[in-house]
Scaffold this motif. Structure first.
Motif, PDB file in Angstrom:
ATOM      1  N   PHE A   1       0.820  -1.218   0.000  1.00  0.00           N
ATOM      2  CA  PHE A   1       0.000   0.000   0.000  1.00  0.00           C
ATOM      3  C   PHE A   1       0.846   1.257   0.000  1.00  0.00           C
ATOM      4  CE2 PHE A   1      -2.237   3.446   2.133  1.00  0.00           C
ATOM      5  CZ  PHE A   1      -3.417   3.505   1.401  1.00  0.00           C
ATOM      6  N   ASP A   2       1.876   1.296   0.854  1.00  0.00           N
ATOM      7  CA  ASP A   2       2.638   2.546   0.998  1.00  0.00           C
ATOM      8  C   ASP A   2       3.800   2.669   0.012  1.00  0.00           C
ATOM      9  OD1 ASP A   2       4.793   1.055   2.034  1.00  0.00           O
ATOM     10  OD2 ASP A   2       4.372   1.569   4.112  1.00  0.00           O
ATOM     11  N   GLY A   3       3.983   1.665  -0.846  1.00  0.00           N
ATOM     12  CA  GLY A   3       5.022   1.751  -1.864  1.00  0.00           C
ATOM     13  C   GLY A   3       6.384   1.255  -1.414  1.00  0.00           C
ATOM     14  N   THR A   4       6.482   0.743  -0.176  1.00  0.00           N
ATOM     15  CA  THR A   4       7.739   0.113   0.237  1.00  0.00           C
ATOM     16  C   THR A   4       8.100  -1.004  -0.733  1.00  0.00           C
ATOM     17  OG1 THR A   4       7.321   0.644   2.554  1.00  0.00           O
ATOM     18  CG2 THR A   4       8.890  -1.130   2.104  1.00  0.00           C
ATOM     19  N   ALA A   5       7.081  -1.719  -1.199  1.00  0.00           N
ATOM     20  CA  ALA A   5       7.223  -2.707  -2.275  1.00  0.00           C
ATOM     21  C   ALA A   5       6.254  -2.345  -3.380  1.00  0.00           C
ATOM     22  CB  ALA A   5       6.949  -4.109  -1.759  1.00  0.00           C
ATOM     23  N   GLN A   6       6.675  -2.564  -4.609  1.00  0.00           N
ATOM     24  CA  GLN A   6       5.805  -2.282  -5.739  1.00  0.00           C
ATOM     25  C   GLN A   6       5.042  -3.532  -6.207  1.00  0.00           C
ATOM     26  OE1 GLN A   6       9.432  -1.240  -6.217  1.00  0.00           O
ATOM     27  NE2 GLN A   6       8.614   0.277  -4.784  1.00  0.00           N
ATOM     28  N   ILE A   7       5.590  -4.698  -5.887  1.00  0.00           N
ATOM     29  CA  ILE A   7       4.976  -5.969  -6.264  1.00  0.00           C
ATOM     30  C   ILE A   7       5.017  -6.889  -5.053  1.00  0.00           C
ATOM     31  CG2 ILE A   7       5.327  -8.086  -7.637  1.00  0.00           C
ATOM     32  CD1 ILE A   7       6.238  -6.321  -9.945  1.00  0.00           C
TER      33      ILE A   7
ATOM     34  N   ALA B   1      -4.438  -8.572  -9.128  1.00  0.00           N
ATOM     35  CA  ALA B   1      -3.542  -9.668  -9.500  1.00  0.00           C
ATOM     36  C   ALA B   1      -3.271  -9.598 -10.995  1.00  0.00           C
ATOM     37  CB  ALA B   1      -4.170 -11.008  -9.148  1.00  0.00           C
ATOM     38  N   PHE B   2      -1.985  -9.699 -11.369  1.00  0.00           N
ATOM     39  CA  PHE B   2      -1.616  -9.590 -12.784  1.00  0.00           C
ATOM     40  C   PHE B   2      -1.021 -10.874 -13.349  1.00  0.00           C
ATOM     41  CE2 PHE B   2       2.049  -8.009 -10.350  1.00  0.00           C
ATOM     42  CZ  PHE B   2       3.077  -8.789 -10.863  1.00  0.00           C
ATOM     43  N   ALA B   3      -0.718 -11.864 -12.497  1.00  0.00           N
ATOM     44  CA  ALA B   3      -0.138 -13.126 -12.972  1.00  0.00           C
ATOM     45  C   ALA B   3      -0.348 -14.190 -11.908  1.00  0.00           C
ATOM     46  CB  ALA B   3       1.360 -12.973 -13.263  1.00  0.00           C
TER      47      ALA B   3
ATOM     48  N   PHE C   1      -3.937 -15.038  -3.606  1.00  0.00           N
ATOM     49  CA  PHE C   1      -4.982 -14.281  -4.301  1.00  0.00           C
ATOM     50  C   PHE C   1      -6.055 -13.833  -3.309  1.00  0.00           C
ATOM     51  CE2 PHE C   1      -8.906 -14.385  -7.089  1.00  0.00           C
ATOM     52  CZ  PHE C   1      -8.649 -13.167  -7.703  1.00  0.00           C
ATOM     53  N   ASP C   2      -6.317 -14.641  -2.293  1.00  0.00           N
ATOM     54  CA  ASP C   2      -7.300 -14.259  -1.294  1.00  0.00           C
ATOM     55  C   ASP C   2      -6.928 -12.952  -0.601  1.00  0.00           C
ATOM     56  OD1 ASP C   2      -9.716 -15.260   0.469  1.00  0.00           O
ATOM     57  OD2 ASP C   2      -8.183 -14.541   1.858  1.00  0.00           O
ATOM     58  N   ASN C   3      -5.638 -12.692  -0.421  1.00  0.00           N
ATOM     59  CA  ASN C   3      -5.223 -11.425   0.182  1.00  0.00           C
ATOM     60  C   ASN C   3      -5.614 -10.241  -0.692  1.00  0.00           C
ATOM     61  OD1 ASN C   3      -4.040 -12.539   2.499  1.00  0.00           O
ATOM     62  ND2 ASN C   3      -2.085 -12.863   1.471  1.00  0.00           N
ATOM     63  N   VAL C   4      -5.491 -10.411  -1.999  1.00  0.00           N
ATOM     64  CA  VAL C   4      -5.873  -9.344  -2.920  1.00  0.00           C
ATOM     65  C   VAL C   4      -7.357  -9.030  -2.762  1.00  0.00           C
ATOM     66  CG1 VAL C   4      -6.052  -8.691  -5.353  1.00  0.00           C
ATOM     67  CG2 VAL C   4      -4.063  -9.979  -4.556  1.00  0.00           C
TER      68      VAL C   4
ATOM     69  N   ALA D   1      -0.097  -6.053  -7.400  1.00  0.00           N
ATOM     70  CA  ALA D   1       0.422  -4.681  -7.390  1.00  0.00           C
ATOM     71  C   ALA D   1      -0.750  -3.736  -7.175  1.00  0.00           C
ATOM     72  CB  ALA D   1       1.146  -4.367  -8.696  1.00  0.00           C
ATOM     73  N   ARG D   2      -0.436  -2.453  -7.067  1.00  0.00           N
ATOM     74  CA  ARG D   2      -1.481  -1.431  -7.051  1.00  0.00           C
ATOM     75  C   ARG D   2      -1.773  -1.013  -8.488  1.00  0.00           C
ATOM     76  NH1 ARG D   2      -1.585   2.827  -2.209  1.00  0.00           N
ATOM     77  NH2 ARG D   2      -3.692   2.827  -3.093  1.00  0.00           N
TER      78      ARG D   2
END
Length: 306
Positions: free
Chosen positions: A49-55, A83-85, A60-63, A196-197
């Protein structure tokens, strides 16, 4: 080189990431990838969320959970996670601590999960319900990611937990008891995805495309029989609790079995619907989305690989 920070959970789903780093496949695509192992899904969500990580490589359940506002932690606003992949089907097994030789033995016991309302908690509830245990017949305790749950299980602090492969193999080697494979009960299931966001992905399509391309290259490298020995050595280096025999078993499962890592990186739509259905049945909260496609956008994956 473009820096890309990726948050991951412990486990062999990271194998293609390690391969891409070790063999310069990310660098060939102009990426300087930094990996960080998260202690659990709550921290993963904060970092994404805060951009510390971009991916994130995450369930999938977390998404779904965070995009629906049902996450284990509150964020400043409902995040635009998607989810992108797809990477695997979860590779999940219910494993009991030493002395628990059947699911019925878990009645009245405490069972470890990552978080109570996200991750694989609903898979666990489905397995227990299939064996005749109601929600009042056991207690769930949020312990964290697979590495944390594995340690709690081996130490006897929890009666059982869900583990993905090869963590379940490590647990069995330590005297724990495999009880049930998740896919034998729930069928198709979308496990780990690349997430990702949406805002970040829309602003950085070339970075996301480079990541997808490098991961596809890594999975192809892993599947090449000529690379087996090198791949197994790398897996043992990253997961030192795997001896040679277990690492060979992990290779066969993750490369050649029906539970193999998803070489195409395509999200299993039937498996994605199963995730949503389990959340509807066991989550206790209304789901606004009509179907799992709301949380998926494979445009970049499709443009790179088709």
């Amino acid at each position: 080189m473009t820096r890309l920070d990726i948050v991951i959970f412990a486990g062999a789903s990271n194998w293609p990431l390690w391969i891409a780093q070790h063999h310069g496949l990310f660098a060939m695509r102009g990426l300087d990838v930094r990996l960080s192992i998260t202690p659990g899904s709550a921290q993963m969500a904060r970092d994404l969320f805060d951009g510390t990580a971009q991916i994130a490589l995450t369930a999938f359940d977390n998404v779904i959970a965070y995009a629906e506002g049902h996450g284990a932690v509150s964020l400043p606003e409902t995040p635009d996670f998607f989810a992108f992949a797809g990477f695997d089907n979860g590779l999940l097994s219910l494993v009991g601590a030493a002395g628990f030789d059947g699911i019925e033995a878990l009645r009245g016991q405490t069972i470890a999960v990552d978080a109570l309302t996200t991750g694989f908690a609903f898979v666990l509830r489905a397995l227990l319900a299939d064996a005749g245990l109601g929600m009042d017949d056991y207690r769930l305790e949020a312990v964290g990611g697979g590495a944390q749950r594995l340690e709690a299980l081996i130490a006897g602090r929890q009666a059982a937990t869900l583990l993905n492969s090869p963590l379940d193999m490590i647990a069995a080697e330590a005297g724990c008891t495999p009880l049930r494979r998740a896919r034998d009960v729930i069928g198709p299931y979308q496990g780990i995805v690349g997430a990702a966001r949406r805002g970040w992905a829309q602003a950085n399509p070339s970075i996301l495309a480079a990541f997808v391309h490098a991961m596809h290259d890594a999975l192809a490298w892993l599947a090449d029989p000529a690379n087996r020995d090198d791949a197994v050595r790398l897996l043992r280096e990253k997961m030192p609790r795997l001896d040679a025999r277990l690492a060979d078993r992990a290779y066969e499962m993750l490369v050649h079995s029906p539970d193999a890592l998803t070489r195409s990186l395509e999200i299993d739509r039937a498996g994605a619907e199963a995730v949503l259905d389990l959340r509807r049945r066991h989550g206790g909260q209304a789901i606004a989305a009509a179907d799992s496609g709301v949380f998926i956008d494979q445009t970049i994956r499709d443009s790179v690989l088709t």
